[in-house]
Design a protein around this motif. Structure first.
Motif, PDB file in Angstrom:
ATOM      1  N   LYS A  61      13.092 -10.109  25.000  1.00 15.71           N
ATOM      2  CA  LYS A  61      12.520 -11.288  24.339  1.00 15.71           C
ATOM      3  C   LYS A  61      11.869 -10.913  23.007  1.00 15.71           C
ATOM      4  N   SER A  62      11.401  -9.669  22.881  1.00 16.34           N
ATOM      5  CA  SER A  62      10.763  -9.253  21.627  1.00 16.34           C
ATOM      6  C   SER A  62      11.783  -8.761  20.596  1.00 16.34           C
ATOM      7  N   GLY A  63      13.081  -8.783  20.965  1.00 23.10           N
ATOM      8  CA  GLY A  63      14.106  -8.478  19.964  1.00 23.10           C
ATOM      9  C   GLY A  63      14.905  -7.214  20.177  1.00 23.10           C
ATOM     10  N   ILE A  64      14.645  -6.467  21.206  1.00 23.23           N
ATOM     11  CA  ILE A  64      15.420  -5.243  21.442  1.00 23.23           C
ATOM     12  C   ILE A  64      16.778  -5.634  22.023  1.00 23.23           C
ATOM     13  N   SER A  65      17.823  -5.004  21.509  1.00 26.24           N
ATOM     14  CA  SER A  65      19.184  -5.379  21.900  1.00 26.24           C
ATOM     15  C   SER A  65      19.505  -4.934  23.330  1.00 26.24           C
ATOM     16  N   VAL A  66      20.482  -5.612  23.910  1.00 31.30           N
ATOM     17  CA  VAL A  66      20.949  -5.277  25.261  1.00 31.30           C
ATOM     18  C   VAL A  66      21.494  -3.850  25.274  1.00 31.30           C
ATOM     19  N   LYS A  67      22.210  -3.487  24.231  1.00 33.66           N
ATOM     20  CA  LYS A  67      22.781  -2.130  24.153  1.00 33.66           C
ATOM     21  C   LYS A  67      21.672  -1.077  24.182  1.00 33.66           C
ATOM     22  N   LYS A  68      20.628  -1.282  23.400  1.00 35.73           N
ATOM     23  CA  LYS A  68      19.520  -0.334  23.348  1.00 35.73           C
ATOM     24  C   LYS A  68      18.797  -0.267  24.698  1.00 35.73           C
ATOM     25  N   LEU A  69      18.591  -1.420  25.343  1.00 37.65           N
ATOM     26  CA  LEU A  69      17.938  -1.445  26.654  1.00 37.65           C
ATOM     27  C   LEU A  69      18.785  -0.711  27.693  1.00 37.65           C
ATOM     28  N   ALA A  70      20.100  -0.910  27.643  1.00 36.68           N
ATOM     29  CA  ALA A  70      21.002  -0.230  28.573  1.00 36.68           C
ATOM     30  C   ALA A  70      20.904   1.282  28.400  1.00 36.68           C
ATOM     31  N   GLU A  71      20.856   1.736  27.173  1.00 33.62           N
ATOM     32  CA  GLU A  71      20.730   3.178  26.908  1.00 33.62           C
ATOM     33  C   GLU A  71      19.376   3.714  27.362  1.00 33.62           C
ATOM     34  N   THR A  72      18.336   2.963  27.106  1.00 39.47           N
ATOM     35  CA  THR A  72      16.980   3.398  27.451  1.00 39.47           C
ATOM     36  C   THR A  72      16.782   3.506  28.964  1.00 39.47           C
TER      37      THR A  72
END
Length: 90
Positions: A61-72
């Protein structure tokens, strides 16, 4: 789950009856329906996963992409989408 010695907890007559069907083998006796625990009830796993999912949703919701979240979080993008969709409905 732990193993108990039948002779320590069951009457001899019952052991004799069970031995007619299963002699010297291991058997599993399931819990009664009303005593069953769902996944994560014995540990904090369920709460930890829920907290992680809330964090993922908040970051999305704060703007981090799905791709970045998946990697993290070492999850697939599809799984991240499921988490977001589920929490979006709540």
């Amino acid at each position: 789950m732990s193993y108990k010695k039948a002779s320590d907890i069951l009457p001899k007559e019952l052991i004799d009856i069970i031995q007619k069907y299963v002699d010297g083998e291991y058997i599993y006796i399931p819990r009664k329906e009303d005593n069953r625990k769902s996944w994560g009830d014995k540990t904090r796993s369920k709460n930890e996963v829920y907290e992680r999912n809330l964090t993922i949703y908040s970051k999305y919701k704060s703007g981090i992409s799905v791709k970045k979240l998946a990697e993290t979080y070492y999850l697939s993008p599809n799984w991240i989408h499921r988490i977001i969709s589920k929490l979006n409905r709540e």
